[in-house]
Design an enzyme around this catalytic site. Structure first.
Site, PDB file in Angstrom:
ATOM      1  N   GLY A 295      28.078 -11.851 113.911  1.00 52.85           N
ATOM      2  CA  GLY A 295      27.516 -13.120 113.434  1.00 52.85           C
ATOM      3  C   GLY A 295      27.336 -14.091 114.580  1.00 52.85           C
ATOM      4  O   GLY A 295      27.773 -13.838 115.713  1.00 52.85           O
ATOM      5  N   LEU A 296      26.728 -15.206 114.260  1.00 55.52           N
ATOM      6  CA  LEU A 296      26.445 -16.245 115.266  1.00 55.52           C
ATOM      7  C   LEU A 296      27.744 -16.834 115.839  1.00 55.52           C
ATOM      8  O   LEU A 296      28.786 -16.788 115.178  1.00 55.52           O
ATOM      9  CB  LEU A 296      25.665 -17.390 114.605  1.00 55.52           C
ATOM     10  CG  LEU A 296      24.239 -17.099 114.142  1.00 55.52           C
ATOM     11  CD1 LEU A 296      23.701 -18.309 113.363  1.00 55.52           C
ATOM     12  CD2 LEU A 296      23.346 -16.789 115.339  1.00 55.52           C
TER      13      LEU A 296
ATOM     14  N   GLY B 164      30.458 -19.354 116.171  1.00 49.70           N
ATOM     15  CA  GLY B 164      30.893 -20.389 115.232  1.00 49.70           C
ATOM     16  C   GLY B 164      30.778 -19.979 113.774  1.00 49.70           C
ATOM     17  O   GLY B 164      31.122 -20.750 112.874  1.00 49.70           O
TER      18      GLY B 164
ATOM     19  N   GLY C 266      32.547 -17.709 112.250  1.00 53.14           N
ATOM     20  CA  GLY C 266      33.882 -17.498 111.683  1.00 53.14           C
ATOM     21  C   GLY C 266      34.513 -16.152 111.995  1.00 53.14           C
ATOM     22  O   GLY C 266      35.553 -15.799 111.423  1.00 53.14           O
ATOM     23  N   LYS C 267      33.934 -15.405 112.910  1.00 55.49           N
ATOM     24  CA  LYS C 267      34.435 -14.045 113.208  1.00 55.49           C
ATOM     25  C   LYS C 267      35.904 -14.054 113.653  1.00 55.49           C
ATOM     26  O   LYS C 267      36.719 -13.284 113.145  1.00 55.49           O
ATOM     27  CB  LYS C 267      33.570 -13.382 114.311  1.00 55.49           C
ATOM     28  CG  LYS C 267      32.101 -13.277 113.952  1.00 55.49           C
ATOM     29  CD  LYS C 267      31.277 -12.671 115.074  1.00 55.49           C
ATOM     30  CE  LYS C 267      31.231 -13.514 116.342  1.00 55.49           C
ATOM     31  NZ  LYS C 267      30.644 -14.860 116.191  1.00 55.49           N
ATOM     32  N   THR C 268      36.230 -14.893 114.624  1.00 53.21           N
ATOM     33  CA  THR C 268      37.590 -14.906 115.166  1.00 53.21           C
ATOM     34  C   THR C 268      38.597 -15.361 114.105  1.00 53.21           C
ATOM     35  O   THR C 268      39.671 -14.770 113.947  1.00 53.21           O
ATOM     36  CB  THR C 268      37.671 -15.844 116.398  1.00 53.21           C
ATOM     37  OG1 THR C 268      36.661 -15.438 117.330  1.00 53.21           O
ATOM     38  CG2 THR C 268      39.025 -15.792 117.066  1.00 53.21           C
TER      39      THR C 268
ATOM     40  N   SER D 249      27.586  -9.321 118.942  1.00 51.14           N
ATOM     41  CA  SER D 249      26.767  -8.092 118.867  1.00 51.14           C
ATOM     42  C   SER D 249      25.402  -8.376 118.225  1.00 51.14           C
ATOM     43  O   SER D 249      25.141  -7.930 117.105  1.00 51.14           O
ATOM     44  CB  SER D 249      27.518  -6.963 118.153  1.00 51.14           C
ATOM     45  OG  SER D 249      28.184  -7.376 116.989  1.00 51.14           O
TER      46      SER D 249
HETATM   47  P1  ADP Z   1      33.301 -17.279 115.929  1.00 53.02           P
HETATM   48  O1  ADP Z   1      34.465 -16.397 116.298  1.00 53.02           O
HETATM   49  O2  ADP Z   1      32.344 -16.614 114.981  1.00 53.02           O
HETATM   50  O3  ADP Z   1      32.601 -17.879 117.107  1.00 53.02           O
HETATM   51  P2  ADP Z   1      35.353 -19.109 115.043  1.00 53.02           P
HETATM   52  O4  ADP Z   1      36.177 -18.287 114.094  1.00 53.02           O
HETATM   53  O5  ADP Z   1      35.870 -19.307 116.425  1.00 53.02           O
HETATM   54  O6  ADP Z   1      33.865 -18.512 115.081  1.00 53.02           O
HETATM   55  O7  ADP Z   1      35.083 -20.541 114.407  1.00 53.02           O
HETATM   56  C1  ADP Z   1      34.711 -20.726 113.052  1.00 53.02           C
HETATM   57  C2  ADP Z   1      35.059 -22.146 112.592  1.00 53.02           C
HETATM   58  O8  ADP Z   1      34.644 -22.296 111.240  1.00 53.02           O
HETATM   59  C3  ADP Z   1      36.554 -22.421 112.626  1.00 53.02           C
HETATM   60  O9  ADP Z   1      36.746 -23.745 113.037  1.00 53.02           O
HETATM   61  C4  ADP Z   1      36.976 -22.223 111.156  1.00 53.02           C
HETATM   62  O10 ADP Z   1      38.097 -22.988 110.813  1.00 53.02           O
HETATM   63  C5  ADP Z   1      35.738 -22.704 110.401  1.00 53.02           C
HETATM   64  N1  ADP Z   1      35.572 -22.090 109.064  1.00 53.02           N
HETATM   65  C6  ADP Z   1      35.327 -22.756 107.915  1.00 53.02           C
HETATM   66  N2  ADP Z   1      35.220 -21.937 106.861  1.00 53.02           N
HETATM   67  C7  ADP Z   1      35.393 -20.694 107.340  1.00 53.02           C
HETATM   68  C8  ADP Z   1      35.395 -19.395 106.727  1.00 53.02           C
HETATM   69  N3  ADP Z   1      35.199 -19.204 105.430  1.00 53.02           N
HETATM   70  N4  ADP Z   1      35.589 -18.323 107.534  1.00 53.02           N
HETATM   71  C9  ADP Z   1      35.783 -18.496 108.858  1.00 53.02           C
HETATM   72  N5  ADP Z   1      35.795 -19.689 109.500  1.00 53.02           N
HETATM   73  C10 ADP Z   1      35.601 -20.784 108.750  1.00 53.02           C
END
Ligand code: ADP
Length: 175
Positions: free
Chosen positions: A12-13, A15, A17-19, A86
Site C-alpha cells: 500500500g501507499l 502512510g 497503515g502497513k507498519t 511494493s
Molecule cells: P505505512 O507503514 O503504510 O507507511 P504507518 O503504519 O507507518 O503506515 O502509518 C499509518 C498511520 O495511520 C498511523 O499513524 C496509524 O496510527 C494510522 N491509522 C489509522 N487507522 C489505521 C488503521 N485502520 N490501520 C492502520 N493504521 C491506521
C-alpha cells in the site's frame, strides 16, 4: 514436527497503515504461540538493502531480497509479515511465485488521507521538493487486482483490520 509457515504480504501507499497493522498482527500471532517475524521495508533498507535507492530497478532488488528472506523463514514454519510498499504488480507476482504460501493484503487508503497522516513526514518533504520519487505522489503505485484481502484503513480500526486478516487466514486453512 513443525507447523507450516506462510507469508502475509502487506502492500500500500506510504502512510496507508502497513507498519501499524503488521505490529498488531505480530502481537496476535505471538499471543497464539506462533513463531513470527516482521520484514518491514524501512527496516530492511537499514540493513540488507542499505544504500538502495528508489528507482524501479532498485525497488525491485529490494523487494527480491525481502522475498528471498520471507521464503527461507516461511518454509521453516515461521509466520512472516511483510510490510513493503511494493508498488509494482510484477514485484508482487514474483514474490507470490517464489513463496507459494502467499497472502496478499492490499492496505488501501485514499491518498489525501495518507498525506494528512504523513507518519514519517515523507509527503511533506515531497511536496516541498526535497524528495522526488515518493510512491503515490511522484512515483506510480499499481493497486493489486485480486488480493486475498483488501483493508480500508480510513474507515476501519486497526483491530478490525487484524480481525479481517485472521478470519481470512482461518478460511484459507493457514491457521
Ligand atoms: P505505512 O507503514 O503504510 O507507511 P504507518 O503504519 O507507518 O503506515 O502509518 C499509518 C498511520 O495511520 C498511523 O499513524 C496509524 O496510527 C494510522 N491509522 C489509522 N487507522 C489505521 C488503521 N485502520 N490501520 C492502520 N493504521 C491506521
Amino acid at each position: 514436527m513443525s507447523e507450516k509457515g506462510f507469508v502475509i504480504w502487506l502492500t500500500g501507499l506510504p502512510g496507508s497503515g502497513k507498519t501499524t497493522i503488521s505490529e498488531a498482527l505480530r502481537k496476535y500471532f505471538e499471543s497464539q504461540g506462533h513463531k513470527v517475524e516482521n520484514l518491514d521495508g524501512d527496516e530492511v533498507r537499514r540493513n540488507l538493502s542499505a544504500g538502495a535507492g528508489f528507482s524501479k530497478e532498485e525497488r525491485g532488488r529490494h523487494a527480491l531480497r525481502v522475498t528471498y528472506v520471507a521464503r527461507l523463514l516461511s518454509r521453516n514454519g515461521v509466520v512472516v509479515i511483510v510490510s513493503l510498499i511494493s508498488p509494482y504488480r510484477s514485484f508482487r507476482a514474483k514474490a507470490r511465485e517464489m513463496i507459494g504460501d502467499f497472502v496478499e493484503v492490499f492496505v488501501s487508503c485514499p491518498l489525501d488521507v495518507c498525506i494528512e497522516r504523513d507518519p514519517k513526514g515523507l509527503y511533506k518533504k515531497a511536496l516541498a521538493g526535497e524528495i522526488t520519487d515518493l510512491t503515490g505522489l511522484q512515483d506510480p503505485y499499481e493497486e493489486p487486482l485480486s488480493p486475498e484481502i483488501t483493508l480500508e484503513t480510513h474507515c476501519s480500526t486497526v483491530d478490525d483490520c487484524v480481525e479481517q486478516i485472521v478470519s481470512k487466514l482461518k478460511e484459507m486453512d493457514h491457521i
